[in-house]
Design a protein around this motif. Structure first.
Motif, PDB file in Angstrom:
ATOM      1  N   ILE A   1      -5.353 -16.943   0.359  1.00 46.03           N
ATOM      2  CA  ILE A   1      -6.386 -16.956   1.391  1.00 46.03           C
ATOM      3  C   ILE A   1      -6.356 -18.234   2.230  1.00 46.03           C
ATOM      4  O   ILE A   1      -6.500 -18.191   3.458  1.00 46.03           O
ATOM      5  N   GLU A   2      -6.157 -19.370   1.598  1.00 48.32           N
ATOM      6  CA  GLU A   2      -6.172 -20.638   2.332  1.00 48.32           C
ATOM      7  C   GLU A   2      -5.113 -20.663   3.427  1.00 48.32           C
ATOM      8  O   GLU A   2      -5.387 -21.079   4.564  1.00 48.32           O
ATOM      9  N   GLU A   3      -3.919 -20.219   3.108  1.00 47.66           N
ATOM     10  CA  GLU A   3      -2.837 -20.183   4.096  1.00 47.66           C
ATOM     11  C   GLU A   3      -3.157 -19.246   5.259  1.00 47.66           C
ATOM     12  O   GLU A   3      -2.925 -19.568   6.418  1.00 47.66           O
ATOM     13  N   ILE A   4      -3.742 -18.094   4.948  1.00 49.00           N
ATOM     14  CA  ILE A   4      -4.073 -17.116   5.987  1.00 49.00           C
ATOM     15  C   ILE A   4      -5.227 -17.613   6.846  1.00 49.00           C
ATOM     16  O   ILE A   4      -5.268 -17.376   8.063  1.00 49.00           O
ATOM     17  N   ASN A   5      -6.161 -18.339   6.247  1.00 46.67           N
ATOM     18  CA  ASN A   5      -7.272 -18.897   7.016  1.00 46.67           C
ATOM     19  C   ASN A   5      -6.804 -19.886   8.075  1.00 46.67           C
ATOM     20  O   ASN A   5      -7.456 -20.058   9.113  1.00 46.67           O
ATOM     21  N   LYS A   6      -5.680 -20.542   7.829  1.00 44.12           N
ATOM     22  CA  LYS A   6      -5.136 -21.475   8.817  1.00 44.12           C
ATOM     23  C   LYS A   6      -4.611 -20.727  10.042  1.00 44.12           C
ATOM     24  O   LYS A   6      -4.666 -21.236  11.160  1.00 44.12           O
ATOM     25  N   LEU A   7      -4.103 -19.507   9.817  1.00 47.34           N
ATOM     26  CA  LEU A   7      -3.604 -18.691  10.921  1.00 47.34           C
ATOM     27  C   LEU A   7      -4.739 -18.007  11.675  1.00 47.34           C
ATOM     28  O   LEU A   7      -4.682 -17.840  12.898  1.00 47.34           O
ATOM     29  N   PHE A   8      -5.774 -17.607  10.930  1.00 50.20           N
ATOM     30  CA  PHE A   8      -6.900 -16.875  11.525  1.00 50.20           C
ATOM     31  C   PHE A   8      -8.208 -17.507  11.048  1.00 50.20           C
ATOM     32  O   PHE A   8      -8.910 -16.952  10.189  1.00 50.20           O
ATOM     33  N   PRO A   9      -8.567 -18.654  11.596  1.00 48.73           N
ATOM     34  CA  PRO A   9      -9.734 -19.403  11.106  1.00 48.73           C
ATOM     35  C   PRO A   9     -11.063 -18.711  11.343  1.00 48.73           C
ATOM     36  O   PRO A   9     -12.052 -19.038  10.678  1.00 48.73           O
ATOM     37  N   ASN A  10     -11.116 -17.754  12.270  1.00 55.46           N
ATOM     38  CA  ASN A  10     -12.382 -17.084  12.577  1.00 55.46           C
ATOM     39  C   ASN A  10     -12.608 -15.819  11.760  1.00 55.46           C
ATOM     40  O   ASN A  10     -13.667 -15.195  11.858  1.00 55.46           O
ATOM     41  N   ALA A  11     -11.610 -15.433  10.977  1.00 61.65           N
ATOM     42  CA  ALA A  11     -11.712 -14.198  10.205  1.00 61.65           C
ATOM     43  C   ALA A  11     -12.060 -14.490   8.747  1.00 61.65           C
ATOM     44  O   ALA A  11     -11.690 -15.526   8.200  1.00 61.65           O
ATOM     45  N   LYS A  12     -12.754 -13.561   8.128  1.00 64.60           N
ATOM     46  CA  LYS A  12     -13.074 -13.655   6.702  1.00 64.60           C
ATOM     47  C   LYS A  12     -12.092 -12.801   5.919  1.00 64.60           C
ATOM     48  O   LYS A  12     -11.888 -11.625   6.228  1.00 64.60           O
ATOM     49  N   CYS A  13     -11.482 -13.385   4.900  1.00 59.90           N
ATOM     50  CA  CYS A  13     -10.493 -12.677   4.090  1.00 59.90           C
ATOM     51  C   CYS A  13     -11.164 -11.922   2.940  1.00 59.90           C
ATOM     52  O   CYS A  13     -12.052 -12.460   2.272  1.00 59.90           O
ATOM     53  N   VAL A  14     -10.719 -10.691   2.731  1.00 63.15           N
ATOM     54  CA  VAL A  14     -11.260  -9.860   1.657  1.00 63.15           C
ATOM     55  C   VAL A  14     -10.089  -9.222   0.904  1.00 63.15           C
ATOM     56  O   VAL A  14      -9.227  -8.589   1.515  1.00 63.15           O
ATOM     57  N   LEU A  15     -10.046  -9.396  -0.396  1.00 62.19           N
ATOM     58  CA  LEU A  15      -9.037  -8.725  -1.216  1.00 62.19           C
ATOM     59  C   LEU A  15      -9.446  -7.268  -1.407  1.00 62.19           C
ATOM     60  O   LEU A  15     -10.596  -6.984  -1.770  1.00 62.19           O
ATOM     61  N   VAL A  16      -8.519  -6.343  -1.153  1.00 66.62           N
ATOM     62  CA  VAL A  16      -8.838  -4.919  -1.265  1.00 66.62           C
ATOM     63  C   VAL A  16      -7.818  -4.207  -2.158  1.00 66.62           C
ATOM     64  O   VAL A  16      -6.685  -4.661  -2.315  1.00 66.62           O
ATOM     65  N   ASP A  17      -8.242  -3.091  -2.705  1.00 66.14           N
ATOM     66  CA  ASP A  17      -7.404  -2.260  -3.564  1.00 66.14           C
ATOM     67  C   ASP A  17      -6.487  -1.409  -2.686  1.00 66.14           C
ATOM     68  O   ASP A  17      -6.931  -0.441  -2.066  1.00 66.14           O
ATOM     69  N   GLY A  18      -5.212  -1.753  -2.641  1.00 63.42           N
ATOM     70  CA  GLY A  18      -4.272  -1.038  -1.789  1.00 63.42           C
ATOM     71  C   GLY A  18      -4.115   0.425  -2.141  1.00 63.42           C
ATOM     72  O   GLY A  18      -3.828   1.256  -1.268  1.00 63.42           O
ATOM     73  N   GLU A  19      -4.305   0.770  -3.405  1.00 62.06           N
ATOM     74  CA  GLU A  19      -4.176   2.170  -3.799  1.00 62.06           C
ATOM     75  C   GLU A  19      -5.228   3.040  -3.127  1.00 62.06           C
ATOM     76  O   GLU A  19      -4.973   4.200  -2.801  1.00 62.06           O
ATOM     77  N   MET A  20      -6.407   2.491  -2.914  1.00 61.44           N
ATOM     78  CA  MET A  20      -7.476   3.271  -2.288  1.00 61.44           C
ATOM     79  C   MET A  20      -7.212   3.519  -0.806  1.00 61.44           C
ATOM     80  O   MET A  20      -7.752   4.454  -0.216  1.00 61.44           O
ATOM     81  N   PHE A  21      -6.381   2.690  -0.213  1.00 61.59           N
ATOM     82  CA  PHE A  21      -6.058   2.856   1.198  1.00 61.59           C
ATOM     83  C   PHE A  21      -4.735   3.598   1.418  1.00 61.59           C
ATOM     84  O   PHE A  21      -4.504   4.119   2.508  1.00 61.59           O
ATOM     85  N   SER A  22      -3.867   3.644   0.411  1.00 61.40           N
ATOM     86  CA  SER A  22      -2.526   4.179   0.659  1.00 61.40           C
ATOM     87  C   SER A  22      -2.093   5.303  -0.274  1.00 61.40           C
ATOM     88  O   SER A  22      -1.123   5.999   0.030  1.00 61.40           O
ATOM     89  N   TRP A  23      -2.780   5.506  -1.392  1.00 56.21           N
ATOM     90  CA  TRP A  23      -2.343   6.539  -2.339  1.00 56.21           C
ATOM     91  C   TRP A  23      -2.930   7.895  -1.963  1.00 56.21           C
ATOM     92  O   TRP A  23      -3.950   8.314  -2.491  1.00 56.21           O
ATOM     93  N   TYR A  24      -2.279   8.576  -1.033  1.00 57.57           N
ATOM     94  CA  TYR A  24      -2.694   9.941  -0.707  1.00 57.57           C
ATOM     95  C   TYR A  24      -2.499  10.812  -1.956  1.00 57.57           C
ATOM     96  O   TYR A  24      -1.782  10.472  -2.886  1.00 57.57           O
ATOM     97  N   GLY A  25      -3.163  11.947  -1.947  1.00 60.31           N
ATOM     98  CA  GLY A  25      -3.145  12.812  -3.128  1.00 60.31           C
ATOM     99  C   GLY A  25      -4.519  12.885  -3.754  1.00 60.31           C
ATOM    100  O   GLY A  25      -5.546  12.668  -3.088  1.00 60.31           O
TER     101      GLY A  25
END
Length: 247
Positions: A199-223
């Motif tokens: 998160i710290e590294e990404i915040n340097k690229l996008f200081p105005n955005a809030k980072c949220v960890l998400v479950d990739g399976e819920m977004f990509s596992w069709y079926g």
């Protein structure tokens, strides 16, 4: 019927269709449902399949996916086996795929029940008329996001957010010069396993955005996993609402 699944989320679907005893092969990335899936032999990864071993197993049906598997490997399998190639980019296509597999595997009634549950659960999601913008990361070095013609894009919209890369195709590379200003950055658990330490590294690229960890399976596992996604999206909305309040 002897079935080999080359798609992790479809392997899970086959279990939910009651086809465990007919499933004779999977990839090493087919990790659900645990621990039952461990009993199914592996035939390589979604890419880098053990072609000779698959052919030698003499499956009556192989299920592949246009995006997750290599075209050359699928074409080689087609010379010897019956291969069903799936291609899913929307929730509607997901439901059509479930019914198609149900028809091919003589489990259509169970497939209908799964689709009915998916539609019912998504129907309970409230519409957000002014959605917050999201940059969804799937990869690091280089950073990569997702475009409009992906299943993840559809899930972002249905979960109540706006994809800042919605004008892009497939998986655009993201740099500090990409001129994006999202409200949030979703760091997916797969295919790259983003964690708090990133998160710290990404915040340097996008200081105005809030980072949220998400479950990739819920977004990509069709079926059949899509039955669970709406409840997860509801919880994610609550989490972000709390984040905005500084809780």
């Amino acid at each position: 019927m002897k079935i080999i699944s080359l798609v992790p989320s479809i392997t899970e679907l086959l279990f939910d269709l009651g086809l465990k005893d007919q499933l004779i092969g999977r990839t090493k990335f087919c990790i659900h449902p645990m621990p039952e899936v461990k009993e199914i032999p592996q035939f390589g990864g979604t890419k880098g399949l053990h072609i000779d071993k698959i052919i030698a197993a003499k499956p009556s049906l192989i299920i592949a996916n246009r995006e997750e598997n290599l075209k050359s490997e699928v074409e080689e399998l087609q010379k010897h086996c019956d291969v069903l190639i799936t291609d899913v980019a929307t929730l509607e296509e997901n439901n059509e795929m479930i019914l198609q597999i149900g028809k091919r595997t003589h489990t259509y009634a169970q497939a209908e029940l799964i689709v009915e549950e998916i539609n019912e659960n998504f129907g309970e999601l409230e519409t957000i008329f002014e959605p917050s913008s999201v940059l969804y990361f799937i990869w690091k070095d280089p950073y990569m996001s997702i475009g409009k013609d992906t299943f993840i894009h559809e899930m972002i919209q249905l979960s109540g957010f706006k994809n800042v890369c919605e004008e892009e195709s497939r998986y655009p590379e993201i740099t500090k010069d990409s001129n994006l200003n999202p409200d949030y950055i979703f760091l997916s658990s797969e295919p790259y396993p983003f964690q708090e330490k990133h998160i710290e590294e990404i915040n340097k690229l996008f200081p105005n955005a809030k980072c949220v960890l998400v479950d990739g399976e819920m977004f990509s596992w069709y079926g059949s996993r899509m039955r669970l996604a709406p409840a997860y999206f509801k919880d994610l909305r609550k989490k972000i609402k709390a984040l905005n309040k500084g809780i």
